[in-house]
Design a protein around this motif. Sequence first.
Motif, PDB file in Angstrom:
ATOM      1  N   ILE A   1       0.746  -1.366   0.114  1.00 36.54           N
ATOM      2  CA  ILE A   1       0.094  -0.182  -0.072  1.00 36.54           C
ATOM      3  C   ILE A   1       0.926   1.184   0.103  1.00 36.54           C
ATOM      4  N   LYS A   2       1.928   1.354   0.729  1.00 39.77           N
ATOM      5  CA  LYS A   2       2.648   2.413   0.926  1.00 39.77           C
ATOM      6  C   LYS A   2       3.405   2.754  -0.455  1.00 39.77           C
ATOM      7  N   TYR A   3       4.054   1.588  -0.852  1.00 50.90           N
ATOM      8  CA  TYR A   3       4.748   1.849  -2.307  1.00 50.90           C
ATOM      9  C   TYR A   3       3.721   2.215  -3.347  1.00 50.90           C
ATOM     10  N   ALA A   4       2.551   1.708  -3.247  1.00 42.91           N
ATOM     11  CA  ALA A   4       1.526   2.057  -4.482  1.00 42.91           C
ATOM     12  C   ALA A   4       1.146   3.375  -4.228  1.00 42.91           C
ATOM     13  N   GLU A   5       1.213   3.906  -3.020  1.00 45.83           N
ATOM     14  CA  GLU A   5       0.822   5.242  -2.724  1.00 45.83           C
ATOM     15  C   GLU A   5       1.889   6.233  -3.535  1.00 45.83           C
ATOM     16  N   ARG A   6       3.330   5.871  -3.347  1.00 43.42           N
ATOM     17  CA  ARG A   6       4.300   6.771  -3.715  1.00 43.42           C
ATOM     18  C   ARG A   6       4.250   6.653  -5.415  1.00 43.42           C
ATOM     19  N   THR A   7       3.849   5.522  -5.877  1.00 42.41           N
ATOM     20  CA  THR A   7       3.820   5.147  -7.538  1.00 42.41           C
ATOM     21  C   THR A   7       2.642   6.093  -8.137  1.00 42.41           C
ATOM     22  N   VAL A   8       1.166   6.138  -7.406  1.00 46.10           N
ATOM     23  CA  VAL A   8       0.313   6.879  -7.791  1.00 46.10           C
ATOM     24  C   VAL A   8       0.639   8.337  -7.661  1.00 46.10           C
ATOM     25  N   ALA A   9       1.357   8.898  -6.570  1.00 48.92           N
ATOM     26  CA  ALA A   9       1.713  10.210  -6.397  1.00 48.92           C
ATOM     27  C   ALA A   9       2.705  10.514  -7.434  1.00 48.92           C
ATOM     28  N   LEU A  10       3.540   9.870  -7.699  1.00 44.44           N
ATOM     29  CA  LEU A  10       4.488  10.182  -9.000  1.00 44.44           C
ATOM     30  C   LEU A  10       3.853  10.312 -10.169  1.00 44.44           C
ATOM     31  N   TYR A  11       2.872   9.227 -10.400  1.00 48.31           N
ATOM     32  CA  TYR A  11       2.176   9.406 -11.565  1.00 48.31           C
ATOM     33  C   TYR A  11       1.299  10.580 -11.503  1.00 48.31           C
ATOM     34  N   LEU A  12       0.602  10.971 -10.617  1.00 48.83           N
ATOM     35  CA  LEU A  12      -0.397  12.185 -10.526  1.00 48.83           C
ATOM     36  C   LEU A  12       0.420  13.658 -10.694  1.00 48.83           C
TER      37      LEU A  12
ATOM     38  N   PHE B   1       2.581  24.214  -4.689  1.00 51.63           N
ATOM     39  CA  PHE B   1       2.963  23.781  -5.806  1.00 51.63           C
ATOM     40  C   PHE B   1       3.758  22.869  -5.695  1.00 51.63           C
ATOM     41  N   TYR B   2       4.860  23.190  -4.729  1.00 52.53           N
ATOM     42  CA  TYR B   2       6.001  22.109  -4.387  1.00 52.53           C
ATOM     43  C   TYR B   2       5.323  20.780  -3.875  1.00 52.53           C
ATOM     44  N   ASP B   3       4.021  20.967  -2.947  1.00 52.19           N
ATOM     45  CA  ASP B   3       3.756  19.655  -2.427  1.00 52.19           C
ATOM     46  C   ASP B   3       3.058  18.670  -3.455  1.00 52.19           C
ATOM     47  N   LEU B   4       2.419  19.506  -4.473  1.00 56.23           N
ATOM     48  CA  LEU B   4       1.729  18.807  -5.230  1.00 56.23           C
ATOM     49  C   LEU B   4       2.504  18.033  -6.370  1.00 56.23           C
ATOM     50  N   LEU B   5       3.959  18.669  -6.339  1.00 54.92           N
ATOM     51  CA  LEU B   5       4.782  17.967  -7.490  1.00 54.92           C
ATOM     52  C   LEU B   5       5.833  16.887  -6.636  1.00 54.92           C
ATOM     53  N   HIS B   6       6.183  17.216  -5.396  1.00 57.46           N
ATOM     54  CA  HIS B   6       7.134  16.363  -4.780  1.00 57.46           C
ATOM     55  C   HIS B   6       6.615  15.686  -3.539  1.00 57.46           C
ATOM     56  N   THR B   7       5.190  15.808  -3.067  1.00 60.79           N
ATOM     57  CA  THR B   7       4.817  14.890  -1.994  1.00 60.79           C
ATOM     58  C   THR B   7       3.621  13.948  -2.238  1.00 60.79           C
ATOM     59  N   LYS B   8       3.130  13.390  -1.343  1.00 63.60           N
ATOM     60  CA  LYS B   8       1.818  12.408  -1.583  1.00 63.60           C
ATOM     61  C   LYS B   8       0.637  13.334  -1.314  1.00 63.60           C
ATOM     62  N   VAL B   9       0.613  14.645  -1.331  1.00 61.30           N
ATOM     63  CA  VAL B   9      -0.674  15.439  -0.890  1.00 61.30           C
ATOM     64  C   VAL B   9      -1.808  14.956  -1.966  1.00 61.30           C
ATOM     65  N   ALA B  10      -1.704  14.802  -3.062  1.00 60.45           N
ATOM     66  CA  ALA B  10      -2.785  14.498  -3.857  1.00 60.45           C
ATOM     67  C   ALA B  10      -3.279  13.059  -3.555  1.00 60.45           C
ATOM     68  N   VAL B  11      -2.367  12.184  -2.832  1.00 58.03           N
ATOM     69  CA  VAL B  11      -3.170  10.981  -2.543  1.00 58.03           C
ATOM     70  C   VAL B  11      -3.620  11.074  -1.244  1.00 58.03           C
ATOM     71  N   ALA B  12      -2.661  11.768  -0.274  1.00 56.87           N
ATOM     72  CA  ALA B  12      -2.956  11.825   1.267  1.00 56.87           C
ATOM     73  C   ALA B  12      -4.382  12.370   1.584  1.00 56.87           C
ATOM     74  N   THR B  13      -4.811  13.348   0.795  1.00 52.88           N
ATOM     75  CA  THR B  13      -6.016  14.506   0.805  1.00 52.88           C
ATOM     76  C   THR B  13      -7.269  13.816   0.245  1.00 52.88           C
ATOM     77  N   SER B  14      -6.985  12.531  -0.613  1.00 54.88           N
ATOM     78  CA  SER B  14      -8.239  11.996  -1.206  1.00 54.88           C
ATOM     79  C   SER B  14      -8.677  10.994  -0.091  1.00 54.88           C
ATOM     80  N   LYS B  15      -9.912  10.625  -0.238  1.00 50.29           N
ATOM     81  CA  LYS B  15     -10.866   9.604   0.573  1.00 50.29           C
ATOM     82  C   LYS B  15     -10.166   8.302   0.508  1.00 50.29           C
ATOM     83  N   VAL B  16      -9.655   7.962  -0.814  1.00 49.57           N
ATOM     84  CA  VAL B  16      -9.009   6.725  -0.977  1.00 49.57           C
ATOM     85  C   VAL B  16      -7.861   6.696  -0.130  1.00 49.57           C
TER      86      VAL B  16
END
Length: 651
Positions: free
Chosen positions: A77-88, A208-223
């Motif tokens: 789950i943790k590594y999938a989160e990172r992969t999804v964050a990189l993709y987004l 902007f930095y968080d959107l590009l370099h952190t998991k914020v797009a994943v962490a703030t979603s319901k999933v």
Amino acid sequence: MDDDTGLLLVLWAPFLLLLVGGQDRITSFAVQDNELWLRHLIWLIFQLSTTGFVFIQTIHQNRLWIPTLLLLLAGTIKYAERTVALYLASSESFGISVLKEPNPGPNYEKLMRAYSTFKEMGLPTNFECLEDEEGRESQVSKLITSEVKEQLDNCGLVQYAYGMSNMYKGLIVNLMFSSSEHKKSRDFFSRIDAEDALRILEIELNFFYDLLHTKVAVATSKVGIISQCTSIGLVVAALSLFYKEEKRGFQRFDVGVTYTLFFGVLGLNIVTLLLWVFSDWAIASLTKSQKNSLLSKIFNKFLNLKKPRWKESAGVSKLSHWKTTIRFRRWSETLSQFNFIKYCWKHRSKGVNAESRNIISITSILKYFHIKDFIDHKKNDIFQMIFVSPQPLTKNLWEFIFKELEEKSRDAEDPEAAKRLISARGEWVLENVDFPNGFKSSILMSYVNDVAYDESLLLWHIATELCYNTDPLRDRHSDCKSCDYCNAREISHCLSDYMIYLLYQQPSLMSEVSGIAKQRFRDTWAEAQRFFSQQQHELESLEEPYQCILEVDTILKPVQVKGNLSKSVLFDANMLAKEIQKLDSEKWKVTSKVWVELLSYAASRSRGNAHVQQLSRGGEILTFVWLLMAQFGLRESWVETRFGTKLIVGK
């Protein structure tokens, strides 16, 4: 005992996924890393395959198979989160995410059928244009158009910055904006002071930095919230099962390592959770009903720790500079400086100084390891880096930049006017300044209109340095540190050194305007070296080179004497400096305004992805100017006037 130790080794394998999955606050170190999301996905599949193979091979005798399986699921789950964050955060996915919902517009076929019907009935029919018909006003627009208080509190600044970042994150992919959006942001920024504007801009850039370099797009979603809670729960469950398991057959050291891994992973998750709780994203999510709540007061107290303040420098200038506690600093808060004449003088052919000897020693050692070609190619760049020094952002400088851009924004009432203003490289200033003693602006105009941008930068930089270091009025203002003359003089000097640093040390930011900057630099450097080496007396102090250059007779232009085989601008800059000196007490007022215009021209010509690349490296004031210009409506070709239509049927 060996078999039992092997069971712990199998249990340790999923920890690799948990740790490599990365912290939520760091997924990439550069925007280029986001493009490698597919590689990370392949690595995840490969790691799962190998770990799963080992797990299946030992399951028949593995009394720790349940906690091992739980950890494997948590790590996945943790590594999938990172992969999804990189993709987004990849350019393609991010570009799609900032687009609005598909809008086919009004039903053309239906409207035309009605139009034809009314025409056949002999009724006067026409389509009337309606200005910017965006009936569904977003929360962001409502936030920006609301009345601004005289002094915004800390939480209010974060929320305004969040609204602005949502509106302008399309800048990263060079998205087009409507004129109404620019008008809303321009009205907002025109009602706040320069300090609040700077704080909002730095918070925006952090979003902007968080959107590009952190998991914020994943962490703030319901999933994302569900997956984070699930992964933590799985680790806690695995720890509980391991704690209850009989430890007979395990070595004490191995058991200690296992507990260390468990508590290390849980500790990192707790720290990450606290960082999210006190992040700008959590503060931005506060509603109006929570404005005076206990939570809001806690956030305001916390933001006070992150609040930058103007602090007086300890140096001679005593200027106030932007200062934040380093633990809470959002960006570097400095402007890098590079002085061309100082660089040439310290590397003149007569003698080698200490810095040069150190570099020569280093390059000699590196050449010993058979990378001579690389060193020979990069030697000049290495020498230049020695003379790059940071300077804190001063209050006078930022307020001056903000004021100049705000004045321009008042004249940018339509896209054409904005295009004309930001295309100026100094001519707008020279056309609108009242010169003393009948001075003709056309003399200075040729140094901005008739030359390439990179040539203009080097010309004005050398001329500024010559005037700055040989200023006849300097002694008269030696005791004054806050008059307009001294402020303009220091602003000119700082921006001059900063722009030359950008031109030669940040090619990614200046690629759109750099031209043949490297060749021009080398030719001018070579001419300066020759000039200094030919002086009959040794140049002792740093002020002497400037005076020697100014003493050269420049009654004829260099191109008339030397031709145009060399791209050197050393003595062209000499001629420019002599013209600037004719302005007497007004020279620094004019020069400082020209430098702001040269700065804003570079900011408007640079692309969004070049700016966001700098966010992970500390940030540049050029990026702040780029974002501020966009929010003042000072953009060239990315503004469109949107309108709707309405079918009008008369009687």
